[in-house]
Design a protein around this motif. Structure first.
Motif, PDB file in Angstrom:
ATOM      1  N   UNK A  60     -11.693 -10.555   0.189  1.00 35.42           N
ATOM      2  CA  UNK A  60     -12.560  -9.387  -0.002  1.00 35.42           C
ATOM      3  C   UNK A  60     -11.737  -8.170  -0.394  1.00 35.42           C
ATOM      4  N   UNK A  61     -10.577  -8.003   0.240  1.00 39.41           N
ATOM      5  CA  UNK A  61      -9.723  -6.854  -0.060  1.00 39.41           C
ATOM      6  C   UNK A  61      -9.207  -6.931  -1.493  1.00 39.41           C
ATOM      7  N   UNK A  62      -8.761  -8.134  -1.890  1.00 36.34           N
ATOM      8  CA  UNK A  62      -8.254  -8.321  -3.266  1.00 36.34           C
ATOM      9  C   UNK A  62      -9.384  -8.098  -4.271  1.00 36.34           C
ATOM     10  N   UNK A  63     -10.569  -8.624  -3.965  1.00 36.39           N
ATOM     11  CA  UNK A  63     -11.728  -8.454  -4.839  1.00 36.39           C
ATOM     12  C   UNK A  63     -12.063  -6.961  -4.984  1.00 36.39           C
ATOM     13  N   UNK A  82      -9.432   1.648  -1.690  1.00 40.56           N
ATOM     14  CA  UNK A  82      -8.616   0.659  -0.978  1.00 40.56           C
ATOM     15  C   UNK A  82      -8.438   1.002   0.500  1.00 40.56           C
ATOM     16  N   UNK A  83      -8.322   2.290   0.816  1.00 39.68           N
ATOM     17  CA  UNK A  83      -8.186   2.678   2.222  1.00 39.68           C
ATOM     18  C   UNK A  83      -9.400   2.270   3.024  1.00 39.68           C
ATOM     19  N   UNK A  84     -10.563   2.555   2.473  1.00 33.25           N
ATOM     20  CA  UNK A  84     -11.802   2.197   3.167  1.00 33.25           C
ATOM     21  C   UNK A  84     -11.942   0.690   3.278  1.00 33.25           C
ATOM     22  N   UNK A  85     -11.618  -0.029   2.193  1.00 33.60           N
ATOM     23  CA  UNK A  85     -11.774  -1.484   2.196  1.00 33.60           C
ATOM     24  C   UNK A  85     -10.745  -2.179   3.085  1.00 33.60           C
ATOM     25  N   UNK A  86      -9.571  -1.572   3.210  1.00 36.67           N
ATOM     26  CA  UNK A  86      -8.587  -2.130   4.149  1.00 36.67           C
ATOM     27  C   UNK A  86      -9.142  -2.066   5.563  1.00 36.67           C
ATOM     28  N   UNK A  87      -9.694  -0.909   5.914  1.00 34.81           N
ATOM     29  CA  UNK A  87     -10.261  -0.733   7.248  1.00 34.81           C
ATOM     30  C   UNK A  87     -11.439  -1.681   7.465  1.00 34.81           C
ATOM     31  N   UNK A  88     -12.268  -1.822   6.448  1.00 36.38           N
ATOM     32  CA  UNK A  88     -13.432  -2.721   6.545  1.00 36.38           C
ATOM     33  C   UNK A  88     -12.986  -4.173   6.690  1.00 36.38           C
ATOM     34  N   UNK A 118      -5.512  -3.207  14.294  1.00 35.48           N
ATOM     35  CA  UNK A 118      -6.501  -2.156  14.527  1.00 35.48           C
ATOM     36  C   UNK A 118      -5.830  -0.824  14.865  1.00 35.48           C
ATOM     37  N   UNK A 119      -4.763  -0.893  15.660  1.00 39.00           N
ATOM     38  CA  UNK A 119      -4.022   0.329  15.971  1.00 39.00           C
ATOM     39  C   UNK A 119      -3.445   0.944  14.687  1.00 39.00           C
ATOM     40  N   UNK A 120      -2.970   0.080  13.790  1.00 32.31           N
ATOM     41  CA  UNK A 120      -2.483   0.575  12.490  1.00 32.31           C
ATOM     42  C   UNK A 120      -3.620   1.245  11.721  1.00 32.31           C
ATOM     43  N   UNK A 121      -4.819   0.648  11.831  1.00 33.63           N
ATOM     44  CA  UNK A 121      -5.988   1.231  11.167  1.00 33.63           C
ATOM     45  C   UNK A 121      -6.317   2.600  11.756  1.00 33.63           C
ATOM     46  N   UNK A 122      -6.115   2.748  13.067  1.00 31.72           N
ATOM     47  CA  UNK A 122      -6.350   4.040  13.716  1.00 31.72           C
ATOM     48  C   UNK A 122      -5.443   5.104  13.104  1.00 31.72           C
ATOM     49  N   UNK A 123      -4.171   4.728  12.952  1.00 34.14           N
ATOM     50  CA  UNK A 123      -3.198   5.677  12.390  1.00 34.14           C
ATOM     51  C   UNK A 123      -3.573   6.043  10.957  1.00 34.14           C
ATOM     52  N   UNK A 124      -3.977   4.997  10.179  1.00 37.71           N
ATOM     53  CA  UNK A 124      -4.334   5.242   8.770  1.00 37.71           C
ATOM     54  C   UNK A 124      -5.541   6.169   8.674  1.00 37.71           C
TER      55      UNK A 124
END
Length: 890
Positions: A256-259, A267-273, A63-69
């Motif tokens: 879900x991410x691969x799909x 991809x950025x949004x879906x990674x976070x999701x 999640x912290x990585x997601x914050x940075x992204x």
């Protein structure tokens, strides 16, 4: 170097008299100087350290990585929301851990050792932490030595000091010894008893010379860690369940991410999701919630006189189907009272009246009983064994002056009671300088060692007729549920060895005493029976006495259900295993018999609770699934071996503890099922929507917010439910049963899928009401926001409302009441208010990318939100009616 000083030097230096002890004022003064008598615990983690530990999780790192992204993507509001969710989640975790820790600390203090102390000329039992240098401490078999003592009296005293010396064999103690060598090893200091050692035999008196960290064990306290809390088997199973579900959730999120990648999504949004869905779907708070529910539950049990020493006992309590209970003090009042005295001058019935002219033989027998006692009785303040207290009260009834008797006699030596001999003997110096041995114990034991009898003031040879008369009197007393105790004496020499005390005795008399059954025991036995729990009475009484009491309590119906210890000895292990289920009463048993009974019962698949109070009861308490020690009469050794301590020594408390244990387990089960249902609902809606090519129904921050609302307060509130009053109408839970038994797993799966599907419906309707379909292309942003807002609201409402239906798996809500759990109602109201706040405050609405709902949207959110609860309640009503119909047919 207290072991190098004499008794008088030690007492003088500590300014204390052995007969009076310290005054209360002086003890308080010394406590302020020396501090409490306890070892320093290991340094606890600070709140900040606990907070940091809450962040030490790989999902939090992601999640912290997601914050940075998100920050580098320019989504600053998302970054702030994710950080806030992380911090709030960590804060809730800190609250849970601190609350659980405080509850466990309170229980540890409640079960800490007690000490028998002489202060202000009176003997009383106090918390060992209150001891100060100079206190006069009385030691007897089964007690843990509460501080470092310089012994001033010892009678066949033995202590086990393996914690200090490594020597497991008990060592003998002699108060009179003095050592010149200041380097004498601890194991050779026989005039001292050390903190944490155990009195295994005999009796002694010591003066406290060192307390707390100044004791010998305190000097090595850094090697000791008594407060290391390990996870219970239940917490370990839930932790493993959480890991398994976590792997499944991560796998789904990865899919879900691969799909999404193949579908050409951002991809950025879906990674976070995907990361947010993983966080939301993994029940990471499960173990913490269970710890809180357990600790709060056992704290509530302690207020009802049951202290749980080992948390796994809570899990086992719900499976107990046999309670093996001591009679005295547990099934009965533990207030013995002598009602009959038999001597060669006949039967003296104290129940009717006390004659003015009391037979001399009865007075002599009472005097012998008083001298052969370790109890104290001053007005209503008493310490010691209830049987011995009753004997002191007998002296008062027969108008003996116990104070003068105590001043005019001096105990020189003794042979302590043990369960094999069933006798206790003391060597006493009387006022005229003569020495006498006084022995009390079971009549059968005294008959073997008595060669003479006291008759009309004279001593003569005992005859068969005398023995028959005494046996007949004992049998008559037993038939009236009286416990019998015989007494004898003999003239002796100053140097009489303890092994010579119980030879060639003069039989004096026999007393019969009664300990009436507790009023609340009969209903408790019936309640246990209705709950599928069999009650077995274990006693040292004669067969007839035991059966009379057991019949009165509805434990046994006929004498064939009673067996004695000697009769058990004739059975082989296999024979006892075959017959053990047919007995309800075990009479004349020794502690060794208790172990045999437990093992035989367990071999038949029973889950056994066993009570005990003595040193020798420790093996049976360890052997039982639930060892229960007596808090009032129990020795420290028994308490140390037990899983549960009764502070009132009452049988009904065991039954209440089983009821509370069942409810605690059920409450934990509710929390688990709720979390799994909610998390599955989130996964289902996300998985299905993305699988059919729709836009993500929920964005990352919304998923994290839902996780914050539903995975914390409602789950904890369910775990703090009042419990089902009808839980004792159910049969004991199988020890191998898991949380998903009896349809609970199916309920979680069906409930999760249903919540996911109605959220999908709400998401679709959000498009439909504005004239679009989720499958359309080029959909305006406000339409997507409207659909996501509906899904967001329905998912939260359905989860919060659904928690109400989980309070009871069988009873409909109208039977148990909506407001029966005020914590849960509060959590639901708070959750809905927070949802409304997010929606109505413009800044928050924009931050979470929501759309203000119209009237239809609000109706849809409420109606769909109530559907899972409504479906569950309809199922319960149909199920309940079907069950009643099938019961009526039977």
């Amino acid at each position: 170097m207290w072991f190098t000083k004499s008794i008088d030097e030690t007492l003088k230096e500590l300014s204390v008299g052995p007969a009076t002890g310290l005054s209360s004022e002086e003890a308080a003064s010394r406590k302020s100087k020396y501090g409490p008598n306890r070892l320093e615990a290991k340094k606890k983690k600070s709140v900040f350290q606990i907070f940091i530990s809450q962040l030490n999780d790989w999902l939090i790192y992601v999640l912290f990585a997601a914050v940075i992204i998100t920050f580098f993507m320019g989504e600053y509001i998302d970054s702030v929301i994710i950080i806030l969710v992380i911090l709030i989640n960590a804060g809730i975790g800190v609250f849970q851990e601190v609350k659980a820790g405080k509850a466990i600390e309170a229980l540890m203090q409640m079960s800490s050792p007690r000490a028998l102390v002489r202060r202000d000329s009176h003997t009383a039992e106090i918390d060992s932490a209150e001891l100060v240098p100079g206190d006069i401490v009385i030691l007897d078999a089964g007690r843990v030595v509460p501080a470092d003592l310089r012994l001033i009296e010892s009678a066949n005293l033995q202590t086990e000091e393996s914690a200090l010396t490594g020597e497991s064999v008990p060592g003998s103690k002699e108060a009179a010894d003095i050592y010149d060598d200041p380097n004498t090893p601890i194991g050779d200091r026989d005039n001292q008893a050390f903190m944490s050692s155990i009195v295994t035999y005999g009796r002694g008196v010591g003066v406290v010379v060192e307390t707390g960290m100044r004791t010998e064990v305190g000097k090595i306290a850094h090697l000791i860690d008594n407060e290391e809390l390990t996870k219970t088997p239940l917490e370990k199973k839930l932790s493993e369940l959480g890991k398994m579900l976590g792997k499944m959730a991560v796998g789904i999120c990865a899919f879900i991410f691969v799909l999404s990648w193949f579908q050409g999504r951002d991809l950025g949004e879906m990674f976070l999701t995907s990361v947010s869905l993983a966080v939301a779907s993994i029940p990471e708070g499960l173990a913490a919630i269970v710890a809180v529910v357990l600790s709060v539950g056992v704290t509530a049990m302690s207020k009802n006189n049951a202290i749980i020493r080992q948390l796994p006992a809570v899990e086992t309590l719900g499976s107990v189907n046999v309670i093996c209970s001591d009679k005295t003090g547990t099934l009965t009042m533990n207030k013995m009272s002598v009602t009959q005295v038999y001597t060669t001058q006949g039967l003296l019935d104290l129940d009717e009246h006390v004659p003015n002219d009391i037979p001399n033989a009865a007075k002599f027998a009472a005097k012998a009983m008083i001298l052969c006692s370790d109890a104290t009785l001053h007005n209503d303040d008493a310490t010691g064994d209830p049987t011995e207290i009753a004997l002191l009260a007998l002296g008062d009834t027969l108008r003996l002056d116990r104070k003068n008797l105590e001043n005019d006699t001096n105990r020189i030596n003794e042979k302590s009671f043990d369960s094999d001999r069933k006798m206790m003997s003391v060597l006493v110096k009387e006022e005229d300088g003569d020495y006498k041995v006084f022995t009390k114990g079971a009549l059968a034991s005294l008959k073997k060692v008595s060669t003479r009898i006291f008759d009309n003031g004279e001593v003569r040879e005992i005859t068969e007729a005398d023995l028959k008369n005494f046996s007949h009197a004992a049998r008559q007393m037993s038939d009236h549920a009286l416990r019998t105790l015989a007494v004898a004496y003999k003239p002796a020499a100053r140097d009489t060895h303890p092994d010579e005390m119980e030879q060639d005795l003069v039989l004096l008399g026999l007393v019969g005493m009664i300990d009436p059954a507790r009023d609340e025991v009969k209903p408790s036995i019936k309640l246990a029976k209705d709950a599928g729990i069999k009650t077995i009475m274990i006693t040292g009484d004669h067969k007839n006495t035991a059966f009379a009491i057991a019949k009165d309590l509805h434990i046994a119906d006929h004498v064939d259900q009673v067996i004695t210890g000697p009769e058990m000895d004739s059975f082989s292990e296999d024979e006892l295993k075959q017959k053990v289920n047919s007995y309800r009463v075990y009479a004349r048993v020794s502690p060794e018999h208790k172990v045999k009974i437990v093992r035989a019962l367990k071999a038949n698949g029973n889950i056994v609770s066993m009570t005990g109070d003595g040193v020798n009861d420790a093996p049976s308490l360890n052997a039982a699934d639930i060892g229960v020690a007596m808090g009032i009469t129990g020795t420290d050794v028994a308490k140390g071996a037990a899983d549960m301590i009764l502070t009132d020594d009452d049988f009904s408390t065991i039954v209440k503890a089983i009821e509370q244990g069942r409810n605690i387990y059920n409450n934990i089960k509710k929390s688990v099922i709720f979390l799994l249902t909610c998390n599955l609902g989130e996964v289902v809606v996300m998985f299905l929507a993305l699988l059919v090519g729709w836009q993500s129904p929920l964005i990352a921050t919304q998923l994290l917010w839902i996780n914050l609302l539903t995975d914390s307060l409602p789950a904890i509130a369910l775990g703090m439910d009042n419990g089902d009053p009808d839980v004792m109408k159910e049969k004991p839970r199988s020890i191998n049963e898991n949380f998903f038994s009896h349809g609970a797993g199916i309920q979680a799966v069906v409930g999760g899928i249903f919540i996911g599907l109605i959220t999908m419906l709400a998401y679709w309707y959000g498009y439909y009401e504005l004239g679009y379909s989720p499958a359309d292309g080029n959909i305006p942003e406000e339409v997507v926001k409207n659909a996501r807002t509906l899904a967001f609201m329905v998912l939260v409402c359905s989860q919060l409302f659904f928690s109400l239906g989980l309070r009871n798996r069988k009873k409909p809500l109208y039977k148990i009441g909506i407001f029966g759990n005020r914590y849960l109602v509060g959590a639901i109201v708070l959750g809905i208010l927070m949802q409304i706040l997010v929606l109505f405050v413009p800044v928050l609405r924009e931050a979470f990318k929501l759309h203000m709902l119209d009237q239809k949207g609000w109706m849809m959110a409420v109606v769909l939100g109530l559907l899972p609860l409504t479906a569950l309640e309809i199922y319960k009503i149909v199920f309940a009616n079907r069950k009643q119909h099938s019961t009526a047919k039977i």
